[in-house]
Design a protein around this motif. Structure first.
Motif, short mmCIF file in Angstrom:
data_model
loop_
_atom_site.label_atom_id
_atom_site.label_comp_id
_atom_site.label_asym_id
_atom_site.label_seq_id
_atom_site.Cartn_x
_atom_site.Cartn_y
_atom_site.Cartn_z
N VAL A 1 0.85 -1.22 0.02
CA VAL A 1 -0.10 0.05 0.07
C VAL A 1 0.75 1.38 -0.03
O VAL A 1 0.37 2.28 0.13
CB VAL A 1 -0.87 -0.09 1.37
N ALA B 1 -7.83 -6.30 -3.37
CA ALA B 1 -8.55 -4.94 -2.96
C ALA B 1 -9.05 -4.90 -1.70
O ALA B 1 -8.78 -4.02 -0.85
CB ALA B 1 -9.76 -4.83 -4.00
N LEU B 2 -9.56 -6.09 -1.19
CA LEU B 2 -10.08 -6.34 0.16
C LEU B 2 -8.79 -6.36 1.14
O LEU B 2 -9.10 -5.81 2.22
CB LEU B 2 -10.69 -7.75 0.39
N LYS B 3 -7.70 -6.84 0.71
CA LYS B 3 -6.54 -6.88 1.46
C LYS B 3 -6.09 -5.58 1.88
O LYS B 3 -5.50 -4.99 3.03
CB LYS B 3 -5.44 -7.77 0.61
N ARG B 4 -5.93 -4.74 0.56
CA ARG B 4 -5.54 -3.23 0.89
C ARG B 4 -6.29 -2.51 1.81
O ARG B 4 -5.86 -1.65 2.35
CB ARG B 4 -5.23 -2.69 -0.58
N LEU B 5 -7.78 -2.88 1.56
CA LEU B 5 -8.63 -2.19 2.58
C LEU B 5 -8.31 -2.53 3.94
O LEU B 5 -8.14 -1.37 4.73
CB LEU B 5 -10.26 -2.43 2.27
N PHE B 6 -8.07 -3.75 4.47
CA PHE B 6 -7.84 -3.96 5.76
C PHE B 6 -6.55 -3.26 6.07
O PHE B 6 -6.23 -2.67 7.27
CB PHE B 6 -7.56 -5.29 5.80
N ARG C 1 -5.19 -0.42 4.93
CA ARG C 1 -5.48 1.19 4.94
C ARG C 1 -6.16 1.35 6.34
O ARG C 1 -5.81 2.37 6.99
CB ARG C 1 -6.16 1.50 3.89
N HIS C 2 -6.93 0.37 6.64
CA HIS C 2 -7.71 0.41 8.03
C HIS C 2 -6.84 0.48 9.26
O HIS C 2 -6.70 1.29 10.20
CB HIS C 2 -8.64 -0.64 8.13
N LEU D 1 -8.57 5.36 6.84
CA LEU D 1 -9.96 5.59 6.56
C LEU D 1 -10.44 6.38 7.30
O LEU D 1 -10.19 6.89 8.37
CB LEU D 1 -10.60 3.88 6.39
#
Ligand SMILES: Cc1cc2nc3c(=O)[nH]c(=O)nc-3n(C[C@H](O)[C@H](O)[C@H](O)COP(=O)(O)OP(=O)(O)OC[C@H]3O[C@@H](n4cnc5c(N)ncnc54)[C@H](O)[C@@H]3O)c2cc1C
Length: 418
Positions: A116, A396-401, A403-404, A409
């Motif tokens: 990321v 995409a899901l992994k990157r979301l986690f 960034r969280h 976020l």
């Protein structure tokens, strides 16, 4: 009269009953959240009196708090902006990768920071270093008066101001009070603000170990039936351990001698970092969730653990408290620019709207994660292993986690945007 001081760590309140300190804001509790809040408000020219119950020297003692905190990227930005990071950066260990594994299952999730961006996920920092930084920094700021050890004996909140009488004599007058006095928050109790919550029946055993091999800045979270077992990288060949255990077993574990304790620890830790040795004391923190029914009242706001206490499974309690701090700083900076009173209802309502949802979401997420992972029921185990595998395969899901985890976020306050 606004008092200033040169050495925050040694200042004690004057004992003459007639002494009056006045400032824009009264901060009750000079812990990690309250202390950072005072520095953040000073950044925008807002003055404060911080009333802290403990002796600063006691708060810095090695035996006081064995915890290290995962400081997210955005929390680090806040600490940099308010002049705290420079005091701790030599002690902060970057977290570059995070590995999550589930009990007996070979499946694991691997989060690598470079998926990321360049920045680490965050830094592991021993709480005592952040406390020390806070005392140094507050001592430099003319906008801050630290009274410690001191306690508020009576807090009167009228329509126009707050007036606090200190237990040893002396008074503080301000436009509003902010309670940063932790989970048990006497200020919140006194204001009649109820909390919703429950105990987990789990206790976090915290200690520090030295190991033979380097950790390469990788954090490990291993889900065991009794709860998560985290190995978090510190400076050198050292790691901070957060070992969640069933409450009933903890007295027995804590009573073991160092050799017996290290053996139990080693059974969970494994051998991937070579031999381990316990360094320093161990601590036990009973775990619970709590959420204040409201975070503002007449000329009063709650911040940090006084407003929300969560399971440490995701290392987010302090990060959420620091978000409260950064949001309050923005709200007050804008109120100051508009010539408004900081204790006005609409000023406080903005803080409440900003933080309420974010904190509730994090409480729900940490609670759900703990329920999902702290059990050994076969179908649940299968479902979560499939979930871990799925997250690993969906970038995409992994990157979301990720960034969280970095705190990127949501609606970020200005001091967290970098
Ligand atoms: C095992 C464990 C691991 C954790 N790991 C992480 C992590 O990795 N990352 C993360 O973000 N969070 C983590 N947390 C959560 C984090 O430690 C807390 O959210 C954080 O310490 C809250 O800070 P605070 O200043 O709100 O409260 P506290 O740290 O409780 O500070 C409250 C302060 O108020 C003072 N006080 C109390 N009563 C009064 C009074 N009447 N008058 C004046 N002063 C008073 C106290 O002396 C104290 O200094 C963890 C928690 C646990 C239990």
């Amino acid at each position: 009269m606004t008092m200033t001081q040169t050495t925050a760590a040694t200042t004690a309140p004057r004992r003459q009953p007639e002494t009056l300190w006045s400032a824009d804001v009264l901060i009750i509790g000079g812990g990690l959240v309250g202390g950072t809040l005072a520095a953040a408000l000073a950044h925008f020219g807002v003055s404060s009196v911080v009333v802290e119950a403990s002796r600063p020297a006691a708060l810095l003692e090695a035996r006081f708090d064995g915890r290290a905190s995962a400081i997210s990227l955005t929390s680090r930005r806040l600490l940099e902006a308010v002049g705290l990071w420079q005091w701790v950066e030599d002690e902060a260990a970057p977290m570059l990768d995070i590995r999550v594994s589930d009990g007996r299952s070979p499946l694991f999730l691997h989060f690598a920071h470079d998926e990321v961006g360049d920045a680490p996920f965050g830094h592991m920092l021993e709480n005592r270093y952040l406390r020390r930084a806070i005392f140094h920094r507050l001592g430099q700021l003319p906008e801050v008066t630290l009274l410690a050890p001191a306690r508020v004996a009576r807090l009167e909140r009228s329509d126009t101001a707050v007036d606090a009488s200190l237990a040893g004599g002396g008074r503080v007058r301000a436009q509003l009070a902010i309670a940063c006095d932790g989970r048990a928050s006497p200020t919140r109790e006194e204001a009649g603000i109820r909390v919703t919550g429950w105990r987990y029946g789990q206790t976090a055993i915290v200690c520090t170990v030295e190991h033979e091999r380097p950790h390469h800045s990788v954090a490990h979270e291993h889900f065991l039936p009794s709860g998560p077992f985290a190995i978090l990288p510190l400076k050198g060949n050292r790691s901070s351990i957060v070992w969640t255990e069933r409450e009933a077993l903890v007295p027995g574990i804590m009573a073991l001698d160092d050799a017996g304790f290290t053996e139990e620890l080693g059974r969970r830790f494994g051998t991937f970092l070579g031999a381990i040795a316990l360094i320093g004391p161990r601590w036990a923190y009973p775990l619970s969730l709590q959420y204040a029914d409201r975070v503002v009242d007449r000329r009063l706001a709650l911040a940090g653990d006084s407003a929300h206490g969560m399971h440490p499974i995701a290392g987010q309690g302090l990060n959420m408290g620091l978000r409260d701090v950064a949001a309050l700083a923005d709200v007050f900076a804008d109120a100051k620019a508009a010539g408004r009173d900081f204790g006005e209802r609409r000023v406080l309502a903005r803080y409440e709207r900003w933080r309420r949802f974010d904190n509730a979401m994090m409480l729900a997420a940490t609670d759900g994660l703990n329920r999902l992972f702290s059990n050994d029921i076969a179908p649940v185990r299968l479902a979560r292993d499939l979930g871990l595998a799925a997250v690993n395969r969906i970038p995409a899901l992994k990157r979301l986690f990720m960034r969280h985890a970095m705190g990127l976020l949501g609606d970020l306050p200005s001091l967290m945007r970098g």
